[in-house]
Design an enzyme around this catalytic site. Structure first.
Site, short mmCIF file in Angstrom:
data_model
loop_
_atom_site.label_atom_id
_atom_site.label_comp_id
_atom_site.label_asym_id
_atom_site.label_seq_id
_atom_site.Cartn_x
_atom_site.Cartn_y
_atom_site.Cartn_z
N SER A 454 49.84 41.58 32.28
CA SER A 454 49.58 42.35 31.06
C SER A 454 50.89 42.99 30.64
O SER A 454 51.80 43.15 31.45
CB SER A 454 48.54 43.43 31.38
OG SER A 454 48.53 44.41 30.37
N TYR A 467 45.49 50.33 36.67
CA TYR A 467 45.54 49.01 36.02
C TYR A 467 46.99 48.54 35.91
O TYR A 467 47.32 47.41 36.27
CB TYR A 467 44.89 49.12 34.62
CG TYR A 467 44.85 47.81 33.87
CD1 TYR A 467 43.90 46.84 34.17
CD2 TYR A 467 45.76 47.54 32.85
CE1 TYR A 467 43.85 45.63 33.47
CE2 TYR A 467 45.74 46.34 32.15
CZ TYR A 467 44.78 45.39 32.46
OH TYR A 467 44.75 44.19 31.79
P1 NAP Z 1 37.02 39.51 29.74
O1 NAP Z 1 36.62 39.05 28.39
O2 NAP Z 1 36.27 40.65 30.33
O3 NAP Z 1 37.00 38.28 30.73
C1 NAP Z 1 37.25 38.41 32.09
C2 NAP Z 1 36.32 37.49 32.85
O4 NAP Z 1 36.64 37.60 34.23
C3 NAP Z 1 34.86 37.91 32.70
O5 NAP Z 1 34.05 36.77 32.55
C4 NAP Z 1 34.61 38.61 34.01
O6 NAP Z 1 33.27 38.59 34.40
C5 NAP Z 1 35.44 37.78 34.95
N1 NAP Z 1 35.67 38.51 36.18
C6 NAP Z 1 35.91 39.82 36.35
N2 NAP Z 1 36.05 40.11 37.64
C7 NAP Z 1 35.88 38.97 38.31
C8 NAP Z 1 35.87 38.62 39.68
N3 NAP Z 1 36.06 39.56 40.63
N4 NAP Z 1 35.68 37.34 40.03
C9 NAP Z 1 35.47 36.39 39.09
N5 NAP Z 1 35.42 36.67 37.79
C10 NAP Z 1 35.63 37.93 37.39
O7 NAP Z 1 38.54 39.97 29.76
P2 NAP Z 1 39.87 39.31 29.15
O8 NAP Z 1 40.41 40.24 28.16
O9 NAP Z 1 39.65 37.92 28.79
O10 NAP Z 1 40.79 39.44 30.44
C11 NAP Z 1 41.34 38.32 31.11
C12 NAP Z 1 42.62 38.78 31.79
O11 NAP Z 1 43.54 39.20 30.81
C13 NAP Z 1 42.45 39.95 32.72
O12 NAP Z 1 43.23 39.76 33.88
C14 NAP Z 1 42.99 41.10 31.93
O13 NAP Z 1 43.47 42.15 32.74
C15 NAP Z 1 44.09 40.42 31.16
N6 NAP Z 1 44.51 41.12 29.96
C16 NAP Z 1 43.64 41.36 28.94
C17 NAP Z 1 44.09 42.04 27.82
C18 NAP Z 1 43.19 42.35 26.65
O14 NAP Z 1 43.61 43.11 25.78
N7 NAP Z 1 42.01 41.78 26.57
C19 NAP Z 1 45.40 42.50 27.74
C20 NAP Z 1 46.25 42.23 28.79
C21 NAP Z 1 45.80 41.55 29.89
P3 NAP Z 1 32.38 39.90 34.05
O15 NAP Z 1 32.12 39.80 32.60
O16 NAP Z 1 31.19 39.71 34.92
O17 NAP Z 1 33.21 41.09 34.41
#
Ligand code: NAP
Length: 584
Positions: A454, A467
Site C-alpha cells: 500500500s 496497517y
Molecule cells: P477487499 O475488497 O476487502 O478485498 C479483500 C479480499 O481479501 C476480501 O475478499 C477478503 O475477504 C479477503 N480476505 C481478507 N482476509 C483474508 C484472509 N485472511 N484469507 C483469505 N482472504 C482474505 O479489499 P481490497 O481493497 O481489494 O484489498 C486488497 C489488498 O489491497 C489488501 O491487501 C489491501 O490492504 C490492499 N490495498 C487496498 C487499498 C484500497 O484503497 N482499497 C489501498 C492500498 C492497499 P472478506 O471480505 O471476507 O474480508
C-alpha cells in the site's frame, strides 16, 4: 543429458545420414523438433520428455551435427534447399501420411521458416512454432525497409540488431570459427552458457560440440549473405505460426518480428522473460505452449487468441490470487483471465472465490478454480499449496493480495488488533511466498511474485500505525526476496495502491471506538473512497504491467505516486502531513 527411452533410426538423404530419435506413440500427432547452432538434438531433451505423453515426438541431428554425418564438400552443403530436403526425408520416414507440427529453435527455426514458406512442403506442416530464429527472407525485408526509409527509430533498430549480430560477422570469416571451436571456445562453451544464460551446464553434450560448431559455421556462410541480399518476395507461411520471443535474447532484437503478421497471417505471439536457450531454461512453458498450439491446430480450430492486456505473456500461465473474492484481487483474477491465464482464486469466503472463478472462465481463462483458504492460517496454506502443486503444478505468477484494514491511534490499538492485522497482511504474504515461492525457485524456470502492499508502506500516518507497519514490512520483504530470487529469474514486485474504491472500507476495523461509531466511520470512509472513485480494475492493469516489466515497486493512483516522490525527495513534508488527524 540424454534422450531417455528414445528409439533411433537413420535416414539417408542427399549424401548424408541423419540420426533421428523418436519418443511417444507413433499413432499420435507428430511433433518435429529442430535444433539450432551450436547444438544437437539433445537441446530438446527436457521439452521432448514433456511432450512425449501426448505426441509422437521426433528429433534429428541437423547434417554435420551430433551423430548425423556431414556433407562433402562442406561448402555449399548446408544451403536452405538441402536442409529442406533433409526435413522432407525425415517427415517421409516418420509421418508419411499426416502433416507434422514443426518446432524450431535458433538455426532450427531459421531453417524451419524456409520449410514453412516453400511450396514443396505445403500440406506437410500442420503448425509451426518458432523460437529465437527469424526467416532470413523476412530479416532481409526488415533491413531493406529500414535502409530505404530510415527514421531515427528505424536506424536505432538497425543498429540495435547490428550490435547483437557481431558473431554472425565472425562466422563468415574463413577458418577462424573452426579454430576457435576446436580450441578454447569448444572447451569453455558449456561454462560460458551456464554463466551467461543459466543454461544447466554439467550435462551439455560436449563431445560433439567442437565439430558441430565448426560445421555449423557453414549454415551462416552458405545462406546468410545471399538471402539477406535477395530475400524472396513471397515468403508467406502456409501453416499457422506461433512465435515465442525470449525478451532477454542476447542475439535477437524483439523488433525483428514487428512486421511478422504480414508474412504469417495466422500468427500467435508469446513472450518469455528469459534468455536465448529457452528449450533448456524454460522447458515447462515452452512445452505447454507447443502442446496448446498443436492441439488447437489438430482440432482444426484457430489457436485461442486472448485479447487481454499482455496476453502474449500470460496466456496459458498458472496464476494464483489471494483475496480474489472481492476488490483488487477479484479484478486481478479477471485481468489475468482475459489474458488467457489459468487462474486459481483463493479467498476465505468460499462462495466469493467460486464466483470469481466462474466469472474468470467467462472472461477467457482456459481454466479457473476456486480454493477457500485463510491466508493467515499456516496449516490451511500448507494444505492449499500441496493441493495446488499436486493438481495444477508450479505457479508462474503468485499474487499475495488478501489484506484487511485497521485504523486507530497506536494506544487505541490493542495487541489483539495488532495480531489480527499482522497475521493477515504480513504472515499471509510470508506463507504465500514461502510455500509457493519455494517451489518456483526449486523448479528454476522463472516466475513472478506480486505482494500487494500500500502507499501506507512509505507514507506515515498517525491513524494507521498497525496497517502501515504491516504494509511497510511487506514492501521490505518484497525487496529482500527480489534480491534473493533474481538469480533464478523470479521477479518480485510490491504493489502500492493509494485510495481504491473497494469494500475494504466497509470491513476495515476502527480501534478504540464502539460498534456504532465504527459503523459510522466505515460508512463515511466508504463515501469518501466512493467520491475518489479509483476503480480496482486499474490496479489490476497496473499489476499485470508491473509483472510484464518486472518492476520492484509499483505505486498505483496519483496520490500513491506523489507520496512516493515526497518519501524520496521531501520526507520532512511527508512527516508533517502524517501529523494531520483526518476527520471521520
Ligand atoms: P477487499 O475488497 O476487502 O478485498 C479483500 C479480499 O481479501 C476480501 O475478499 C477478503 O475477504 C479477503 N480476505 C481478507 N482476509 C483474508 C484472509 N485472511 N484469507 C483469505 N482472504 C482474505 O479489499 P481490497 O481493497 O481489494 O484489498 C486488497 C489488498 O489491497 C489488501 O491487501 C489491501 O490492504 C490492499 N490495498 C487496498 C487499498 C484500497 O484503497 N482499497 C489501498 C492500498 C492497499 P472478506 O471480505 O471476507 O474480508
Amino acid at each position: 543429458m540424454t534422450l531417455k527411452g528414445a528409439r533411433e533410426r537413420w535416414v539417408r538423404t542427399g549424401g548424408v545420414e541423419l540420426c533421428v530419435a523418436e519418443l511417444g506413440d507413433p499413432g499420435r500427432p507428430t511433433v518435429v523438433l529442430v535444433h539450432g547452432y551450436p547444438d544437437s538434438k539433445e537441446v530438446w531433451s527436457e521439452v521432448a520428455a514433456r511432450l512425449a505423453g501426448r505426441f509422437h515426438v521426433v528429433l534429428y541431428d541437423v547434417r554435420g551435427h551430433g551423430r548425423s554425418t556431414a556433407p562433402r564438400p562442406l561448402r555449399g552443403g548446408f544451403t536452405l534447399a538441402k536442409l529442406t530436403d533433409d526435413f522432407l526425408a525425415v517427415v517421409d520416414a516418420v509421418s508419411p501420411d499426416r502433416p507434422v507440427h514443426l518446432v524450431g529453435h535458433d538455426w532450427g527455426s531459421v531453417q524451419s521458416w524456409e520449410f514453412v514458406t516453400v511450396g514443396r512442403t505445403e500440406g506437410r506442416i500442420a503448425s509451426f512454432t518458432s523460437i529465437s530464429g527469424p526467416s532470413l527472407d523476412h530479416f532481409g525485408h526488415w533491413i531493406n525497409a529500414r535502409v530505404k526509409r530510415p527514421t531515427p527509430r528505424r536506424v536505432g533498430q538497425l543498429l540495435g540488431q547490428g550490435a547483437k549480430s557481431w558473431y554472425v560477422y565472425l562466422l563468415h570469416t574463413p577458418a577462424l570459427p573452426e579454430l576457435a571451436w576446436r580450441g578454447p571456445l569448444g572447451t569453455y562453451w558449456p561454462k560460458i552458457l551456464e554463466r551467461a544464460e543459466r543454461v544447466p551446464g554439467g550435462d551439455y553434450p560436449t563431445a560433439s560440440l567442437p565439430t558441430d560448431a565448426a560445421h555449423g559455421a557453414w549454415l551462416y556462410r552458405d545462406n546468410v549473405r545471399a538471402r539477406l541480399r535477395r530475400p524472396r518476395p513471397d515468403a508467406y507461411a502456409h501453416a499457422p505460426v506461433q512465435l515465442i520471443t525470449p525478451q532477454e535474447d542476447a542475439f535477437l532484437s524483439e523488433r525483428l518480428y514487428d512486421d511478422l503478421d504480414r508474412w504469417a497471417p495466422r500468427l500467435t505471439r508469446r513472450t518469455l522473460p528469459a534468455g536465448h536457450w529457452v528449450p533448456r531454461t524454460r522447458p515447462d512453458q515452452v512445452a505447454a505452449w507447443i502442446e496448446q498450439f498443436a492441439t488447437s491446430a489438430e482440432g482444426g480450430r484457430p489457436a485461442p487468441r486472448p485479447t487481454g492486456r499482455h496476453a502474449d505473456r500470460f496466456a496459458g500461465q498458472l496464476v494464483l490470487v489471494t483475496g480474489a473474492g472481492s476488490g483488487i484481487g477479484r479484478a486481478t483474477a479477471f485481468a489475468f483471465a482475459e489474458a488467457g491465464a489459468r487462474v486459481i482464486a483463493v479467498d476465505r469466503d468460499a462462495e466469493a472465490a467460486a464466483r470469481t472463478a466462474e466469472q474468470s472462465r467467462l472472461a477467457g481463462a482456459p481454466d479457473a478454480w476456486a480454493e477457500p483458504a485463510d491466508v493467515s492460517d499456516e496449516q490451511a496454506m500448507e494444505k492449499l499449496a500441496e493441493k495446488v502443486h499436486d493438481e495444477h503444478g508450479v505457479l508462474d505468477v503468485l499474487v499475495n493480495n488478501a489484506g484487511i484494514g485497521l485504523s486507530g491511534s497506536f494506544f487505541a490499538t490493542t495487541t489483539d488488533d495488532w495480531r489480527k492485522v499482522l497475521d493477515v497482511n504480513l504472515w499471509g504474504v510470508i506463507h504465500g511466498c514461502r510455500l509457493f515461492g519455494a517451489r518456483m525457485a526449486e523448479r528454476d524456470q522463472g516466475g513472478h511474485i506480486v505482494n500487494v502492499a500500500s502507499a501506507a508502506a512509505y507514507q506515515p500516518s498517525r491513524v494507521l500505525p498497525a496497517y502501515s507497519t504491516s504494509k511497510a514490512a511487506v514492501l521490505m520483504l518484497s525487496e529482500c526476496l527480489r534480491a534473493e530470487l533474481a538469480a533464478q529469474g523470479i521477479g518480485v514486485t510490491a504493489v502500492c495502491p493509494g485510495f481504491v474504491n473497494t469494500s475494504i472500507t466497509s470491513t476495515a476495523r476502527f480501534a478504540g471506538v464502539d460498534e456504532e461509531e465504527q459503523r459510522r466511520r466505515q460508512q463515511r470512509t466508504a463515501r469518501l473512497y466512493g467520491l475518489r472513485n479509483y476503480p480496482p480494475e486499474k490496479v489490476a492493469d497496473a499489476i499485470l504491467d508491473a509483472v510484464a516489466d518486472n518492476r520492484a515497486v509499483a505505486p498505483v493512483t496519483p496520490e500513491a505516486r506523489g507520496a512516493r516522490l515526497l518519501y524520496r525527495f521531501a520526507p520532512g513534508l511527508l512527516r508533517r502531513i502524517a501529523r494531520v488527524e483526518p476527520r471521520l
